[in-house]
Design a protein around this motif. Structure first.
Motif, PDB file in Angstrom:
ATOM      1  N   HIS A 191       0.847  -1.194   0.000  1.00 38.78           N
ATOM      2  CA  HIS A 191       0.000   0.000   0.000  1.00 38.78           C
ATOM      3  C   HIS A 191       0.881   1.241   0.000  1.00 38.78           C
ATOM      4  CE1 HIS A 191      -3.040   2.859   1.184  1.00 38.78           C
ATOM      5  NE2 HIS A 191      -3.950   1.931   0.935  1.00 38.78           N
ATOM      6  N   ALA A 246      -9.610  -5.495  -3.234  1.00 31.06           N
ATOM      7  CA  ALA A 246      -8.776  -4.498  -2.545  1.00 31.06           C
ATOM      8  C   ALA A 246      -7.670  -3.979  -3.455  1.00 31.06           C
ATOM      9  CB  ALA A 246      -8.181  -5.095  -1.274  1.00 31.06           C
ATOM     10  N   ARG A 272      -7.229  -0.087  -4.472  1.00 32.09           N
ATOM     11  CA  ARG A 272      -5.994   0.598  -4.079  1.00 32.09           C
ATOM     12  C   ARG A 272      -5.192   1.083  -5.280  1.00 32.09           C
ATOM     13  NH1 ARG A 272      -4.379  -2.762  -0.292  1.00 32.09           N
ATOM     14  NH2 ARG A 272      -3.482  -4.225  -1.736  1.00 32.09           N
ATOM     15  N   ALA A 326     -15.269   0.504  -4.129  1.00 32.22           N
ATOM     16  CA  ALA A 326     -15.240  -0.881  -3.646  1.00 32.22           C
ATOM     17  C   ALA A 326     -16.343  -1.718  -4.285  1.00 32.22           C
ATOM     18  CB  ALA A 326     -15.355  -0.909  -2.128  1.00 32.22           C
TER      19      ALA A 326
END
Length: 150
Positions: free
Chosen positions: A6, A124, A128, A134
């Motif tokens: 991340h 995810a 990201r 989402a």
């Protein structure tokens, strides 16, 4: 597929540092003798301004790193890899209503996300690295998982 790290790792640390520093400042001011409070306040104010400036620099660098990571991900999957075979099973009817809003992603962006979902990237990862919502990312990954394999 293994998810990439991340890109916002430093922001949380910076925020916690500023919060801890602010708490320490308040404690020092509350316990300092009244005669020294103006000098201590000035020093703490200078330190607080420095801490907030540092936080702004860290957050800006994080934002820049996130934009660069998204750009690299989108560059890796260019239009030449989006053949009709690669787009088989794309859930156009489910996606179509989500293309109408003012902040809706482009159809090409969704095709790229589909290609990544079809290669096994999870919800995810799409959120990201591609900046999808989402629910839209989940729609793509669920459809990719449900399509028949060759």
């Amino acid at each position: 597929m293994k998810a990439l790290p991340h890109p916002r790792d430093g922001a949380g640390t910076a925020v916690l540092g500023v919060l801890a520093f602010t708490t320490l400042e308040m404690t020092v001011l509350a316990t300092a003798p009244a005669a020294y409070r103006p000098v201590i306040s000035g020093a703490l104010l200078g330190a607080a301004v420095t801490a907030f400036a540092l936080l702004a620099v860290v957050l800006r660098a994080d934002r820049k790193a996130t934009r660069q990571a998204r750009r690299r991900v989108l560059e890796v999957m260019d239009g030449s890899s989006l053949t009709s075979r690669a787009l088989e099973g794309f859930p156009m009817e489910a996606v179509r209503p989500r293309l109408l809003g003012p902040s809706a992603p482009s159809l090409n962006h969704l095709y790229i996300a589909w290609a990544y979902a079809a290669r096994g990237h999870d919800t995810a990862w799409l959120v990201r690295h591609l900046g999808l919502s989402a629910d839209l990312a989940r729609l793509l990954t669920d459809a990719a998982a449900a399509r028949p394999r060759d």
